[in-house]
Write a protein that holds these residues in place. Structure first.
Motif, PDB file in Angstrom:
ATOM      1  N   PHE A 507      -6.593   5.720   3.675  1.00  0.00           N
ATOM      2  CA  PHE A 507      -7.623   4.995   2.915  1.00  0.00           C
ATOM      3  C   PHE A 507      -6.992   3.808   2.198  1.00  0.00           C
ATOM      4  O   PHE A 507      -5.787   3.793   1.929  1.00  0.00           O
ATOM      5  CB  PHE A 507      -8.292   5.924   1.869  1.00  0.00           C
ATOM      6  CG  PHE A 507      -8.823   7.194   2.434  1.00  0.00           C
ATOM      7  CD1 PHE A 507     -10.049   7.233   3.067  1.00  0.00           C
ATOM      8  CD2 PHE A 507      -8.072   8.373   2.344  1.00  0.00           C
ATOM      9  CE1 PHE A 507     -10.527   8.420   3.601  1.00  0.00           C
ATOM     10  CE2 PHE A 507      -8.543   9.552   2.874  1.00  0.00           C
ATOM     11  CZ  PHE A 507      -9.773   9.574   3.511  1.00  0.00           C
ATOM     12  N   ALA A 508      -7.837   2.841   1.900  1.00  0.00           N
ATOM     13  CA  ALA A 508      -7.400   1.700   1.092  1.00  0.00           C
ATOM     14  C   ALA A 508      -8.417   1.515  -0.019  1.00  0.00           C
ATOM     15  O   ALA A 508      -9.628   1.473   0.223  1.00  0.00           O
ATOM     16  CB  ALA A 508      -7.292   0.440   1.938  1.00  0.00           C
ATOM     17  N   VAL A 509      -7.951   1.424  -1.253  1.00  0.00           N
ATOM     18  CA  VAL A 509      -8.811   1.149  -2.404  1.00  0.00           C
ATOM     19  C   VAL A 509      -8.636  -0.326  -2.744  1.00  0.00           C
ATOM     20  O   VAL A 509      -7.546  -0.766  -3.139  1.00  0.00           O
ATOM     21  CB  VAL A 509      -8.446   2.030  -3.608  1.00  0.00           C
ATOM     22  CG1 VAL A 509      -9.350   1.705  -4.790  1.00  0.00           C
ATOM     23  CG2 VAL A 509      -8.562   3.508  -3.234  1.00  0.00           C
ATOM     24  N   HIS A 510      -9.694  -1.110  -2.572  1.00  0.00           N
ATOM     25  CA  HIS A 510      -9.652  -2.558  -2.813  1.00  0.00           C
ATOM     26  C   HIS A 510     -10.398  -2.881  -4.102  1.00  0.00           C
ATOM     27  O   HIS A 510     -11.385  -2.219  -4.450  1.00  0.00           O
ATOM     28  CB  HIS A 510     -10.311  -3.323  -1.669  1.00  0.00           C
ATOM     29  CG  HIS A 510      -9.555  -3.255  -0.379  1.00  0.00           C
ATOM     30  ND1 HIS A 510      -8.630  -4.192   0.000  1.00  0.00           N
ATOM     31  CD2 HIS A 510      -9.605  -2.351   0.632  1.00  0.00           C
ATOM     32  CE1 HIS A 510      -8.130  -3.868   1.188  1.00  0.00           C
ATOM     33  NE2 HIS A 510      -8.709  -2.759   1.592  1.00  0.00           N
ATOM     34  N   VAL A 534       0.262   7.694  -2.863  1.00  0.00           N
ATOM     35  CA  VAL A 534      -0.425   6.453  -3.215  1.00  0.00           C
ATOM     36  C   VAL A 534       0.617   5.357  -3.313  1.00  0.00           C
ATOM     37  O   VAL A 534       1.645   5.525  -3.995  1.00  0.00           O
ATOM     38  CB  VAL A 534      -1.191   6.587  -4.552  1.00  0.00           C
ATOM     39  CG1 VAL A 534      -1.799   5.238  -4.937  1.00  0.00           C
ATOM     40  CG2 VAL A 534      -2.262   7.649  -4.457  1.00  0.00           C
ATOM     41  N   VAL A 535       0.362   4.240  -2.638  1.00  0.00           N
ATOM     42  CA  VAL A 535       1.266   3.090  -2.687  1.00  0.00           C
ATOM     43  C   VAL A 535       0.467   1.885  -3.142  1.00  0.00           C
ATOM     44  O   VAL A 535      -0.577   1.558  -2.569  1.00  0.00           O
ATOM     45  CB  VAL A 535       1.897   2.806  -1.306  1.00  0.00           C
ATOM     46  CG1 VAL A 535       2.793   1.566  -1.382  1.00  0.00           C
ATOM     47  CG2 VAL A 535       2.687   4.008  -0.830  1.00  0.00           C
ATOM     48  N   ILE A 536       0.972   1.237  -4.229  1.00  0.00           N
ATOM     49  CA  ILE A 536       0.318   0.017  -4.716  1.00  0.00           C
ATOM     50  C   ILE A 536       0.849  -1.160  -3.924  1.00  0.00           C
ATOM     51  O   ILE A 536       2.059  -1.388  -3.882  1.00  0.00           O
ATOM     52  CB  ILE A 536       0.568  -0.193  -6.220  1.00  0.00           C
ATOM     53  CG1 ILE A 536       0.045   1.003  -7.023  1.00  0.00           C
ATOM     54  CG2 ILE A 536      -0.061  -1.486  -6.702  1.00  0.00           C
ATOM     55  CD1 ILE A 536       0.304   0.891  -8.516  1.00  0.00           C
ATOM     56  N   ASP A 537      -0.043  -1.892  -3.295  1.00  0.00           N
ATOM     57  CA  ASP A 537       0.342  -3.023  -2.462  1.00  0.00           C
ATOM     58  C   ASP A 537      -0.189  -4.316  -3.078  1.00  0.00           C
ATOM     59  O   ASP A 537      -1.368  -4.634  -2.944  1.00  0.00           O
ATOM     60  CB  ASP A 537      -0.206  -2.849  -1.033  1.00  0.00           C
ATOM     61  CG  ASP A 537       0.298  -3.930  -0.101  1.00  0.00           C
ATOM     62  OD1 ASP A 537       1.234  -4.640  -0.472  1.00  0.00           O
ATOM     63  OD2 ASP A 537      -0.269  -4.077   1.000  1.00  0.00           O
ATOM     64  N   GLY A 538       0.668  -5.019  -3.775  1.00  0.00           N
ATOM     65  CA  GLY A 538       0.285  -6.318  -4.321  1.00  0.00           C
ATOM     66  C   GLY A 538      -0.616  -6.268  -5.521  1.00  0.00           C
ATOM     67  O   GLY A 538      -1.062  -7.305  -6.002  1.00  0.00           O
ATOM     68  N   GLY A 539      -0.949  -5.100  -6.023  1.00  0.00           N
ATOM     69  CA  GLY A 539      -1.791  -5.006  -7.201  1.00  0.00           C
ATOM     70  C   GLY A 539      -3.266  -4.971  -6.928  1.00  0.00           C
ATOM     71  O   GLY A 539      -4.047  -4.516  -7.772  1.00  0.00           O
ATOM     72  N   ASP A 540      -3.706  -5.434  -5.727  1.00  0.00           N
ATOM     73  CA  ASP A 540      -5.139  -5.450  -5.442  1.00  0.00           C
ATOM     74  C   ASP A 540      -5.535  -4.441  -4.378  1.00  0.00           C
ATOM     75  O   ASP A 540      -6.696  -4.357  -3.999  1.00  0.00           O
ATOM     76  CB  ASP A 540      -5.579  -6.851  -5.005  1.00  0.00           C
ATOM     77  CG  ASP A 540      -4.856  -7.329  -3.763  1.00  0.00           C
ATOM     78  OD1 ASP A 540      -3.867  -6.676  -3.374  1.00  0.00           O
ATOM     79  OD2 ASP A 540      -5.263  -8.355  -3.196  1.00  0.00           O
ATOM     80  N   VAL A 541      -4.579  -3.652  -3.872  1.00  0.00           N
ATOM     81  CA  VAL A 541      -4.862  -2.642  -2.849  1.00  0.00           C
ATOM     82  C   VAL A 541      -4.038  -1.393  -3.147  1.00  0.00           C
ATOM     83  O   VAL A 541      -2.849  -1.485  -3.466  1.00  0.00           O
ATOM     84  CB  VAL A 541      -4.527  -3.149  -1.427  1.00  0.00           C
ATOM     85  CG1 VAL A 541      -4.798  -2.046  -0.406  1.00  0.00           C
ATOM     86  CG2 VAL A 541      -5.332  -4.394  -1.085  1.00  0.00           C
TER      87      VAL A 541
END
Length: 715
Positions: A507-510, A534-541
């Motif tokens: 899943f991706a939380v945007h 859970v991995v934070i990718d760039g702060g927006d995902v």
């Protein structure tokens, strides 16, 4: 010479029917594309011009800004103006089924024109979106301004047809006060005005110019309509891809026509020689053959335009029920010119070869399509050079491996075209040996029909140029289909990278805002028992993986519940996004394959045409075989095996070439991984082989009915 040409057309009418049908199909596709795009564009222009109906004057904002509310009010207060309608289009985010702002979902919010019934908080939604979303009058559609976490519910007061430039996104017409909430930067892009009866337009224009800011334009209603129309055309987005695909059918048709005329000219060698002996010059013979091809091209092109118009009408009625067919003289002229030039150009080399034979030599039996030693060497050298150059270009483009393909992909496509051209040039050197190999295999598997299969193989390779030219038409279609299927399957297998291009996860939380996802939210999701990581990718995902053994639906429901207080956070399932991506991809694939099927149909006609002419050419041979004991069934089998061998060679070579070209194209795009769709390639190869067999049915039936006595008496 004119009477000779007319007599030749009458004498060989049946032989030219299939050639004319090839022209009809290829030109019909081109004409249908041009007519359909012209009709859609004309309808769009009429609708856009209607957007200026009732507008006496319009004030356009400066190109680098918008008209703020105070200036809009000042423009509407100018003496002589009785009505003013600020116009603006704003883009907003829609809300998904979870009630969250969808960062990938958009809607267009439009300010209403003059005299619109839309006012207050009630909005007008396009019918297409209303049906898709299950909404109606009295319901609400919820949206959010770009970058905002605030949900805005808009009551639906009416439904309307979408405008001409509407895409797949919902189209919402709302009052000016509503549109202003979403406009960024604030203000109107234009103000439509109606003048009072008897008002001095010149004085009003002067007053508007003074009231409007520097850089604003004041246009009349007619000027506004023209401005809207001039910037509206979107037909090239549909026209260019269709014409590119149509070019494939034109190339296939050119090979079929060239092959047909070469055989026809060879069969009429004695007839043309007789014309030479009674005084016809080489130029007259050349002009006569080209005149026949021009007549076939003209008749086929005109019929193709008619077929294209009917096709455009049928397709257009599906796309737009109110479509009015638009057939311009330019479209008809271009379609006819393309058809005639293609036919005459394809017949040029066969016609020239007819003029090189002396009358005395031509009155004797001359083998059809024999290559001179010099011509054979030149063809071999040119073909090898083209294939080597094309292979080097593809290797260079593939080595680039840039994101999105870029220039590397362009180089690969060009290299594939050059390499394939070399393959076509070498056709007479490559195809016959392959036919012999496949023929030997077929003979071993034929059991009691081995002699018939061997005879069919010998007949197929007896004329290398003819079998190569016949196979070339089908080879182009198979190569295009195989390459396209391979690229599609490679894209499908790389869908995880294509869809997100970031961290693979379940899943991706945007977030729909510019603010990063709060750390507290990330921690709350990570602590859920249904979540593994859970991995934070760039702060927006947030890339979220479900825990081992947890059902995907349960994990998604837990994430949605944990973010209930954050409507700006949407939960995207990678599985669902893959499904959506594949659905869109499949729809595009089906359309393109249906179009490419036209090339296979033309190739099918080419094989049938060649076999039919071959049967006529070999009447005495078939009669002798029948007299020696060849049964009707064996005659049909012999021609069927010939056609199957040509189809099988095209299938094998085309599938291999298409896959190799696709490998270079896929490798040039860094995000894709190469996958060979063996099952689909096998199906396309089987279809090509079956097409060859089916194309032999009618010629085989005619050959089987040939009486040995009559055939042996034929000249």
């Amino acid at each position: 010479m004119r009477s000779v040409v007319l007599a030749g057309l009458r004498a060989h009418l049946l032989r030219l029917v299939l050639t004319g049908l090839v022209v009809v199909l290829s030109v019909g596709f081109t004409a249908a594309t041009l007519i359909l795009t012209d009709s859609l564009d004309a309808g769009s222009r009429r609708e856009l011009a209607a957007g200026a109906d009732g507008v006496d004057l319009a004030v356009l904002a400066p190109s680098d800004g918008a008209l703020p509310q105070n200036e809009v009010a000042a423009i509407g207060a100018v003496d002589g103006v009785t009505a003013a309608a600020p116009r603006r289009e704003a883009t907003v985010h829609t809300v998904d089924a979870d009630g969250r702002i969808d960062p990938f979902g958009y809607a267009r919010v439009l300010a209403p024109p003059l005299d619109s019934a839309v006012d207050g908080d009630g909005v007008q939604l396009d019918r297409r979106s209303a049906e898709r979303l299950g909404l109606g009058v009295g319901d609400e559609i919820t949206v959010a301004a770009e970058g905002s976490a605030e949900l805005v519910a808009l009551p639906i007061a009416a439904l309307a047809e979408p405008t001409s430039d509407a895409g797949d996104d919902p189209e919402i017409v709302a009052g000016w006060d509503v549109v202003r909430r979403f406009a960024d930067p604030a203000g109107a892009t234009r103000v439509d005005l109606r003048l009072a009866g008897g008002a001095d337009a010149g004085a009003v224009v002067a007053a508007l110019t003074a009231a409007a800011p520097d850089g604003a334009e004041v246009l009349t209603g007619d000027q506004l309509a023209q401005r809207l129309v001039d910037g509206s055309s979107q037909r090239e987005a549909l026209r260019i891809p269709l014409l590119v695909l149509g070019a494939v059918s034109l190339i296939v048709a050119a090979f079929v026509i060239a092959n047909t005329f070469r055989i026809l000219v060879a069969q009429r060698t004695r007839e043309l020689a007789l014309l030479r002996t009674v005084g016809a010059t080489r130029r007259q013979v050349l002009r006569g053959v080209l005149a026949e091809s021009a007549a076939v091209g003209l008749a086929g092109s005109l019929a193709g335009v008619a077929a294209g118009a009917l096709t455009a009408l049928a397709v257009g009625s599906v796309l737009d029920a109110s479509l009015v067919l638009t057939i311009t003289g330019t479209t008809v002229a271009w379609s006819v010119v393309i058809g005639v030039l293609m036919t005459v150009g394809s017949a040029l080399l066969p016609a020239r070869s007819a003029t090189r034979v002396s009358p005395l030599a031509a009155l004797q039996a001359v083998p059809d399509g024999a290559d001179g030693r010099t011509a054979g060497r030149a063809r071999l050298v040119l073909g090898v050079l083209a294939m080597v150059a094309g292979a080097l270009l593809q290797a260079g483009g593939a080595a680039a491996g840039t994101s999105g393909g870029g220039i590397g992909l362009v180089i690969v496509v060009f290299g594939a075209a050059v390499c394939f051209l070399g393959l076509l040039i070498l056709g007479s050197k490559v195809v016959p040996p392959l036919v012999r190999v496949l023929g030997a295999i077929a003979a071993r598997l034929s059991g009691g029909s081995r002699s018939t299969a061997e005879l069919a193989t010998a007949n197929a390779v007896r004329n290398p140029r003819r079998v190569a030219a016949t196979t070339a038409a089908l080879l182009i279609g198979v190569t295009t289909v195989a390459g396209f299927l391979t690229v599609v399957e490679s894209s499908r297998s790389s869908v995880s990278v294509v869809v997100d291009g970031r961290v693979p996860a379940d899943f991706a939380v945007h977030t729909a805002t510019s603010e990063p996802i709060p750390d507290a939210v990330a921690r709350a999701i990570e602590e859920l028992p249904e979540i593994g990581s859970v991995v934070i990718d760039g702060g927006d995902v947030l890339a979220v993986n479900a825990a081992d053994g947890v059902d995907g639906d349960d994990a998604r429901a837990a994430i949605v519940a944990a973010t209930a207080d954050h409507p700006e956070l949407s939960v995207q399932s990678f599985a669902q996004r893959r499904a959506d991506f594949e659905r869109d991809l499949n729809e595009a694939v089906n359309v393109i394959l249906a179009i490419l099927a036209l090339a296979l149909v033309i190739a099918f006609i080419g094989i049938a045409n060649t076999l039919s002419l071959s049967v006529h050419e070999r009447t005495r041979e078939i009669g002798l075989l029948r007299a020696l004991g060849l049964t009707r069934r064996q005659t049909r089998v012999m021609l069927g095996v010939e056609a199957a061998l040509m189809g099988a060679v095209a299938a094998v070579v085309g599938s291999a070439a298409g896959a190799l070209f696709a490998w270079a194209a896929v490798t040039s795009v860094a995000e894709l991984e190469f996958v060979v769709p063996w099952e689909q390639l096998a199906i396309s190869a089987a279809v090509a082989t079956v097409l060859g067999v089916v194309a032999s049915i009618a010629p085989g039936h005619r050959a089987a009915r040939t009486s040995p006595v009559v055939a042996l008496a034929a000249d």
